[in-house]
Design an enzyme around this catalytic site. Structure first.
Site, PDB file in Angstrom:
ATOM      1  N   GLN A 123      77.071 -46.723 -27.440  1.00 43.29           N
ATOM      2  CA  GLN A 123      76.380 -46.846 -26.154  1.00 43.29           C
ATOM      3  C   GLN A 123      76.678 -48.152 -25.449  1.00 43.29           C
ATOM      4  OE1 GLN A 123      72.447 -46.795 -28.263  1.00 43.29           O
ATOM      5  NE2 GLN A 123      71.885 -48.356 -26.745  1.00 43.29           N
TER       6      GLN A 123
ATOM      7  N   CYS B 189      70.275 -45.092 -25.678  1.00 46.31           N
ATOM      8  CA  CYS B 189      70.190 -44.521 -27.023  1.00 46.31           C
ATOM      9  C   CYS B 189      69.619 -43.114 -27.015  1.00 46.31           C
ATOM     10  CB  CYS B 189      69.351 -45.424 -27.920  1.00 46.31           C
ATOM     11  SG  CYS B 189      67.667 -45.727 -27.303  1.00 46.31           S
TER      12      CYS B 189
ATOM     13  N   HIS C 299      64.088 -47.602 -29.880  1.00 46.24           N
ATOM     14  CA  HIS C 299      65.432 -47.050 -30.073  1.00 46.24           C
ATOM     15  C   HIS C 299      65.331 -45.618 -30.567  1.00 46.24           C
ATOM     16  CE1 HIS C 299      69.721 -47.360 -30.448  1.00 46.24           C
ATOM     17  NE2 HIS C 299      69.747 -47.247 -31.762  1.00 46.24           N
TER      18      HIS C 299
ATOM     19  N   ASN D 186      73.718 -43.819 -35.852  1.00 50.35           N
ATOM     20  CA  ASN D 186      73.371 -44.721 -34.769  1.00 50.35           C
ATOM     21  C   ASN D 186      74.398 -44.571 -33.651  1.00 50.35           C
ATOM     22  OD1 ASN D 186      72.090 -46.774 -33.328  1.00 50.35           O
ATOM     23  ND2 ASN D 186      71.987 -48.163 -35.074  1.00 50.35           N
TER      24      ASN D 186
END
Length: 440
Positions: free
Chosen positions: A64, A70, A360, A381
């Site tokens: 990102q 996110c 997040h 992630n």
């Protein structure tokens, strides 16, 4: 102790510090080395490995960049699993910049509508002040992501690739905030709603211009052709974003609902909640969630992974986190020993005292199950391959309980009492409530 900090107090504190060899030792260490390296508990680190009994991912992570996207990366990462399988490729990405563009435009309209709705209040009214404090952000929530896909569809990354501003949003967001705050002042100064709506169109025209300059123009149609991993060529021809999403989104977005663990006394379990002025698309379904116990989130997430489907979730990512090692554990850092004090706030008190909030969103792609219960979790992630284990992280279950707040789960998987709660009128929390923090 009296109200004023006096010289005798300082002398007492100095003597107390000087009399403790352990304090001086820590001073010597921390002044030369990062405190996180000093506090890292070796016993916890050596007790964690990345293996899990149920592993879904065999793809590369996304990145990102220096943005707060996110939530949409996690959403698109969930959807790309089925799309890649249908395309016959191992790695595939939807365009994040395309979703970002429409989110920014819609969110600008959402903000201006909120300003029109509150135009009769003082500018320092707490709600108005909250709106003006950050007119447009990168963050978001699951329902906001689903609303964008429903309204605008999706495109492959090649049809609208990343730009400098897509991955580093600071300059673009700064300009958008200027435009929207000046617009808010103009709207509030006008005498009535018709005049405000006419002016709103002019403001949105500028927002559209800024977005197009920074992110490019989102395609209305595009030619889609590709070669699969067996080197076979395919061509779908010219598609609209809606047609592309209809073809390649393999999950029923409308079946997903959000479950939250909010243990504050003011947030009863089993009830439906929403946060005032939390959203991006005017007239889209509201951002709602059912509050429930953490073990419900655990079981639903575990069952989904065991059944072969990743899980979108939101958490307080920076707590007890090692970026270098790519892991989370509730006791990863022993700051109590470093500072000789206790940090004993529980999850509810951390929310109440602004020590914790959702920051997040990521994707669970694996779980280690022992005797029917999760022991650790594997996380995809969106911070690129150079962090964690090629971008995948390990979360001990102790951390799940303390710092995971929300998951998106299929409505059909919920227990009956939570399904029933979805059909009730939501309790409305104020705009600044921490349950809306992921969008900020």
């Amino acid at each position: 102790m009296e109200r004023t900090l006096r010289t005798e107090h300082l002398e007492l504190f100095d003597k107390d510090f000087a009399a403790r060899p352990a304090y001086r030792l820590m001073q010597n260490a921390v002044t030369q080395t990062a405190v996180a390296d000093i506090a890292l508990d070796r016993r916890v680190v050596t007790g964690i490995d990345g293996s899990v009994s149920h592993l879904l991912d065999d793809w590369k992570v996304t990145n990102q960049g220096k943005s707060g996207r996110c939530w949409m990366f996690a959403g698109l990462n969930l959807l790309r699993v089925g799309a890649a399988a249908k395309l016959g490729v191992k790695d595939f990405e939807f365009s994040q910049a395309y979703v970002q563009w429409w989110d920014k435009l819609e969110r600008a309209n959402y903000f201006l509508e909120a300003i029109i709705e509150t135009a009769d209040r003082d500018v320092d009214d707490r709600t108005v002040a909250h709106l003006l404090s950050s007119p447009i952000d990168d963050g978001g929530q699951w329902h906001m992501f689903a609303a964008l896909v429903r309204k605008y569809g999706l495109v492959p990354k090649v049809a609208m690739p990343e730009t400098d501003s897509a991955a580093a949003t600071g300059a673009m967001n700064g300009i958008l905030r200027k435009v929207l705050r000046e617009g808010a002042r103009a709207l509030r100064a006008l005498p009535d709603e018709p005049a405000r709506r006419e002016r709103k169109e002019e403001i949105l025209k500028v927002v559209h211009r800024v977005l197009s300059i920074h992110l490019g123009t989102p395609p209305r149609t595009f030619l889609w052709q590709w070669k699969d991993d067996d080197k076979v060529f395919h061509r779908d021809g010219w598609l609209t974003p809606a047609e592309f999403a209809d073809t390649y989104v393999q999950l029923p977005l409308d079946d997903y609902v959000c479950l939250v663990h909010d243990p504050r006394p003011s947030s009863p379990a089993g009830r439906l909640f929403t946060v005032q002025y939390l959203g991006n698309i005017v007239e889209a379904p509201p951002v709602v969630y059912v509050n429930t116990e953490i073990d419900v989130l655990r079981k639903l997430a575990m069952d989904s992974l065991v059944g072969g489907e990743p899980v979108w979730f939101g958490c307080d990512v920076g707590q007890q986190m090692s970026t270098e090692l790519g892991m989370w554990d509730v006791r990863l850092y022993d700051y109590e020993s470093v500072y000789d004090t206790d940090f004993g706030l529980g999850k509810a008190d951390r929310l109440l005292h602004h020590e914790s909030q959702m920051t997040h969103a990521m994707l669970f792609t694996g779980v280690d199950v022992v005797d029917g219960a999760p022991r650790r979790w594997r996380v995809e992630n969106s911070w690129g391959e150079d962090k964690g284990n090629d971008g995948f992280w390990t979360m001990n279950d102790s951390w799940f309980g303390e710092y995971v707040f929300v998951i998106a789960a299929r409505r059909s998987a919920l227990p009956a009492n939570l399904t029933a709660a979805l059909d009730t009128d939501p309790i409305v929390l104020p705009a600044w409530d921490p349950m809306g923090a992921l969008a900020r």
